[in-house]
Design a protein around this motif. Structure first.
Motif: not given
Ligand SMILES: [Zn+2]
Length: 94
Positions: A3, A6, A17, A20
């Motif tokens: 990601c 994050c 993701c 997050c």
């Protein structure tokens, strides 16, 4: 695949993701202006606009939020009453 927001490891075919909630890769810049069903906060309008123009959704949501807050907080200007007609000169009776 990682990601970009994050940094956690996510599935290669993932659209979101799991950590997050950020949209990843595949769905960037839609060709039609639609309200996405995944990742929306209320009705998906801001998310749809942000995906159409390939912007961060926060850039779309913040001005809208500021507008709504200003609408509530800002007082309306006072009403302007029409000016009273100029007093007619008094007539002398008789
Ligand atoms: Zn993430």
């Amino acid at each position: 695949m990682y990601c970009n927001y994050c940094g956690k490891v996510i599935q290669d075919d993932a659209n979101l993701c799991a950590y997050c909630g950020t949209r990843i890769g595949a769905i960037v810049a839609r060709k039609r202006l639609v309200r996405p069903r995944v990742g929306r906060k209320i009705a998906g309008v801001c998310l749809g606009i942000s995906e159409f123009f390939d912007l961060d959704v926060t850039l779309v949501r913040l001005p809208l939020l500021a507008y709504l807050i200003a609408w509530i907080v800002m007082p309306e200007e006072p009403k302007l009453l029409p000016a009273a007609p100029a007093a007619a000169p008094e007539r002398v009776a008789g």
